[in-house]
Design a protein around this motif. Sequence first.
Motif, PDB file in Angstrom:
ATOM      1  N   LEU A   3      -5.599   2.767   4.824  1.00  0.00           N
ATOM      2  CA  LEU A   3      -4.161   2.540   4.889  1.00  0.00           C
ATOM      3  C   LEU A   3      -3.740   1.303   5.685  1.00  0.00           C
ATOM      4  O   LEU A   3      -2.551   0.981   5.698  1.00  0.00           O
ATOM      5  CB  LEU A   3      -3.468   3.779   5.477  1.00  0.00           C
ATOM      6  CG  LEU A   3      -3.567   5.050   4.643  1.00  0.00           C
ATOM      7  CD1 LEU A   3      -2.828   6.192   5.327  1.00  0.00           C
ATOM      8  CD2 LEU A   3      -3.036   4.840   3.231  1.00  0.00           C
ATOM      9  N   ARG A   4      -4.663   0.627   6.338  1.00  0.00           N
ATOM     10  CA  ARG A   4      -4.263  -0.563   7.113  1.00  0.00           C
ATOM     11  C   ARG A   4      -4.275  -1.808   6.226  1.00  0.00           C
ATOM     12  O   ARG A   4      -4.874  -2.829   6.566  1.00  0.00           O
ATOM     13  CB  ARG A   4      -5.199  -0.744   8.309  1.00  0.00           C
ATOM     14  CG  ARG A   4      -5.015   0.286   9.416  1.00  0.00           C
ATOM     15  CD  ARG A   4      -5.782  -0.110  10.658  1.00  0.00           C
ATOM     16  NE  ARG A   4      -5.548   0.805  11.759  1.00  0.00           N
ATOM     17  CZ  ARG A   4      -6.408   1.770  12.128  1.00  0.00           C
ATOM     18  NH1 ARG A   4      -7.556   1.927  11.456  1.00  0.00           N
ATOM     19  NH2 ARG A   4      -6.132   2.562  13.151  1.00  0.00           N
ATOM     20  N   ARG A   5      -3.630  -1.709   5.089  1.00  0.00           N
ATOM     21  CA  ARG A   5      -3.576  -2.820   4.138  1.00  0.00           C
ATOM     22  C   ARG A   5      -2.136  -3.050   3.708  1.00  0.00           C
ATOM     23  O   ARG A   5      -1.310  -2.148   3.768  1.00  0.00           O
ATOM     24  CB  ARG A   5      -4.412  -2.501   2.894  1.00  0.00           C
ATOM     25  CG  ARG A   5      -5.896  -2.359   3.138  1.00  0.00           C
ATOM     26  CD  ARG A   5      -6.595  -1.904   1.865  1.00  0.00           C
ATOM     27  NE  ARG A   5      -6.135  -0.567   1.467  1.00  0.00           N
ATOM     28  CZ  ARG A   5      -5.948  -0.193   0.197  1.00  0.00           C
ATOM     29  NH1 ARG A   5      -6.130  -1.054  -0.789  1.00  0.00           N
ATOM     30  NH2 ARG A   5      -5.550   1.025  -0.084  1.00  0.00           N
ATOM     31  N   PRO A   6      -1.834  -4.256   3.225  1.00  0.00           N
ATOM     32  CA  PRO A   6      -0.457  -4.534   2.761  1.00  0.00           C
ATOM     33  C   PRO A   6      -0.211  -3.973   1.366  1.00  0.00           C
ATOM     34  O   PRO A   6      -0.188  -4.693   0.372  1.00  0.00           O
ATOM     35  CB  PRO A   6      -0.392  -6.062   2.793  1.00  0.00           C
ATOM     36  CG  PRO A   6      -1.805  -6.516   2.588  1.00  0.00           C
ATOM     37  CD  PRO A   6      -2.670  -5.481   3.265  1.00  0.00           C
ATOM     38  N   ILE A   7       0.039  -2.672   1.289  1.00  0.00           N
ATOM     39  CA  ILE A   7       0.208  -1.975   0.007  1.00  0.00           C
ATOM     40  C   ILE A   7       1.564  -1.297  -0.112  1.00  0.00           C
ATOM     41  O   ILE A   7       1.832  -0.610  -1.102  1.00  0.00           O
ATOM     42  CB  ILE A   7      -0.878  -0.897  -0.178  1.00  0.00           C
ATOM     43  CG1 ILE A   7      -0.845   0.095   0.981  1.00  0.00           C
ATOM     44  CG2 ILE A   7      -2.258  -1.538  -0.312  1.00  0.00           C
ATOM     45  CD1 ILE A   7      -1.771   1.285   0.832  1.00  0.00           C
ATOM     46  N   TYR A   8       2.441  -1.492   0.861  1.00  0.00           N
ATOM     47  CA  TYR A   8       3.563  -0.576   0.994  1.00  0.00           C
ATOM     48  C   TYR A   8       4.845  -0.979   0.275  1.00  0.00           C
ATOM     49  O   TYR A   8       5.647  -0.108  -0.074  1.00  0.00           O
ATOM     50  CB  TYR A   8       3.828  -0.318   2.478  1.00  0.00           C
ATOM     51  CG  TYR A   8       2.643   0.357   3.111  1.00  0.00           C
ATOM     52  CD1 TYR A   8       2.364   1.687   2.829  1.00  0.00           C
ATOM     53  CD2 TYR A   8       1.753  -0.343   3.926  1.00  0.00           C
ATOM     54  CE1 TYR A   8       1.254   2.322   3.367  1.00  0.00           C
ATOM     55  CE2 TYR A   8       0.641   0.276   4.472  1.00  0.00           C
ATOM     56  CZ  TYR A   8       0.391   1.610   4.184  1.00  0.00           C
ATOM     57  OH  TYR A   8      -0.716   2.225   4.705  1.00  0.00           O
ATOM     58  N   GLN A   9       5.067  -2.252   0.023  1.00  0.00           N
ATOM     59  CA  GLN A   9       6.310  -2.616  -0.658  1.00  0.00           C
ATOM     60  C   GLN A   9       6.397  -1.942  -2.023  1.00  0.00           C
ATOM     61  O   GLN A   9       7.470  -1.504  -2.448  1.00  0.00           O
ATOM     62  CB  GLN A   9       6.445  -4.136  -0.805  1.00  0.00           C
ATOM     63  CG  GLN A   9       7.807  -4.527  -1.392  1.00  0.00           C
ATOM     64  CD  GLN A   9       7.966  -6.024  -1.601  1.00  0.00           C
ATOM     65  OE1 GLN A   9       7.153  -6.823  -1.117  1.00  0.00           O
ATOM     66  NE2 GLN A   9       8.996  -6.410  -2.322  1.00  0.00           N
ATOM     67  N   ARG A  10       5.257  -1.819  -2.702  1.00  0.00           N
ATOM     68  CA  ARG A  10       5.273  -1.186  -4.029  1.00  0.00           C
ATOM     69  C   ARG A  10       5.606   0.306  -3.956  1.00  0.00           C
ATOM     70  O   ARG A  10       6.068   0.888  -4.946  1.00  0.00           O
ATOM     71  CB  ARG A  10       3.925  -1.382  -4.727  1.00  0.00           C
ATOM     72  CG  ARG A  10       3.718  -2.786  -5.230  1.00  0.00           C
ATOM     73  CD  ARG A  10       2.455  -2.913  -6.061  1.00  0.00           C
ATOM     74  NE  ARG A  10       1.259  -2.655  -5.272  1.00  0.00           N
ATOM     75  CZ  ARG A  10       0.425  -1.640  -5.487  1.00  0.00           C
ATOM     76  NH1 ARG A  10       0.665  -0.751  -6.433  1.00  0.00           N
ATOM     77  NH2 ARG A  10      -0.652  -1.485  -4.733  1.00  0.00           N
ATOM     78  N   THR A  11       5.357   0.919  -2.811  1.00  0.00           N
ATOM     79  CA  THR A  11       5.687   2.347  -2.696  1.00  0.00           C
ATOM     80  C   THR A  11       7.184   2.574  -2.539  1.00  0.00           C
ATOM     81  O   THR A  11       7.669   3.687  -2.744  1.00  0.00           O
ATOM     82  CB  THR A  11       4.981   2.990  -1.481  1.00  0.00           C
ATOM     83  OG1 THR A  11       5.561   2.498  -0.258  1.00  0.00           O
ATOM     84  CG2 THR A  11       3.487   2.707  -1.480  1.00  0.00           C
ATOM     85  N   ALA A  12       7.918   1.524  -2.153  1.00  0.00           N
ATOM     86  CA  ALA A  12       9.296   1.685  -1.682  1.00  0.00           C
ATOM     87  C   ALA A  12      10.327   1.817  -2.793  1.00  0.00           C
ATOM     88  O   ALA A  12      11.517   1.923  -2.516  1.00  0.00           O
ATOM     89  CB  ALA A  12       9.666   0.517  -0.767  1.00  0.00           C
TER      90      ALA A  12
END
Length: 400
Positions: free
Chosen positions: A362-371
């Motif tokens: 989880l320490r990766r830049p993956i979060y904008q797509r979850t939003a």
Amino acid sequence: MSDSELRLVSSESVTEGHPDKICDQVSDAILDALLAVDPHALTAVETVATRGLVHVVGEIKTEGYVEIPQIVRDVITGIGYTSSEVGFDGRSCGVSLSIGQQSAEIRDGVLTSYEARELGSTDPFDQQGAGDQGIMFGYATNETPEYMPAPIAMAHRLTRRLAGLRHSGELPWLRPDGKAQVTIGFDGATPRTVDTVVVSTQHDPERTNEEIREAVRRLVIDPVVAASGLDASGMKTFINPSGRFTEGGPGSDAGLTGRKIIVDTYGGAAHHGGGAFSGKDPSKVDRSAAYALRYAAKNAVAAGLADRLEIQVAYAIGKARPVGLYADSFGTGRLGSDQRIAEVLQQVFDLRPEAILERLDLRRPIYQRTAAYGHFGRDEPGFTWEALDRVDEVRAAAGL
């Protein structure tokens, strides 16, 4: 069973141009940028958007640097808000920041857990404590192929299709703001009918209501409903039921991070602990534990432990090990008791924060797509919590 005897369940979804979802995406884009330069960045960022202004607030602890105003503008223009004519212009809007350092007391409690400080544990997964107290939930159901409740799954398909037609240019008169709501008729726990579909979409002022309704029905609603396989013979549809919808986005309604948590999760079919996800780095169990519990619930349902399963976990701030866990199969469990299901899950899934971070990467830049369009039920790269890679372990632990 007649339609009048069906249990009606509704859920909603919103497009990426909804004011609250803009704020979620800005907060998570900032998080992604920080994780790209510092995977151990500690971040709690909130965004508020209103007419002509975006304000970013929060606390950050990082060894890196990112240009937050540019991130804000890139997200907003990428969504499609590039002119005052569509209600907001990411290129010219004001951007203000109120960012401070994370509390040293919180930081120390996270980085050196209760187990390490008070109990002398040297277990690597005992070293990091939970970033806050709280309760988190995970849920899965076998009523859809993605193990999601049917109403929220269909609502997300509608809003994604609406946005896709706008981005592709097939319906160039669509504008970014929009939402959908779906009501499904259930026979017990089985979805049977599509009772009602509501779609509201921002649009170019030159289009007539009749033109908008015909296109949205033909190109958005009908294909999505047909693909569901549910009976839609009595379906009612409402497209822009308020009439005109030319003004949208932050220009007509203020947005705020974390105000669409039911859209983000299970559409109301399961509990939500209260904590929002967006803008929080994965050391915050509001986010990471909710992902881990979805992972556990999905693998458990796929393994045949239950047809529906909700899991709750509770944490104390600064403590690595959860202080409570329960499972509820709503009477569909196959292990004799829900307590036995909980025991199996505790045997297979390590819910200490550091263990979650490592297992789900989880320490990766993956979060904008979850939003936007939900954090769950999406088979996309990086959504590790959706993987069905523990089914055999769960079955073995359960003796199945």
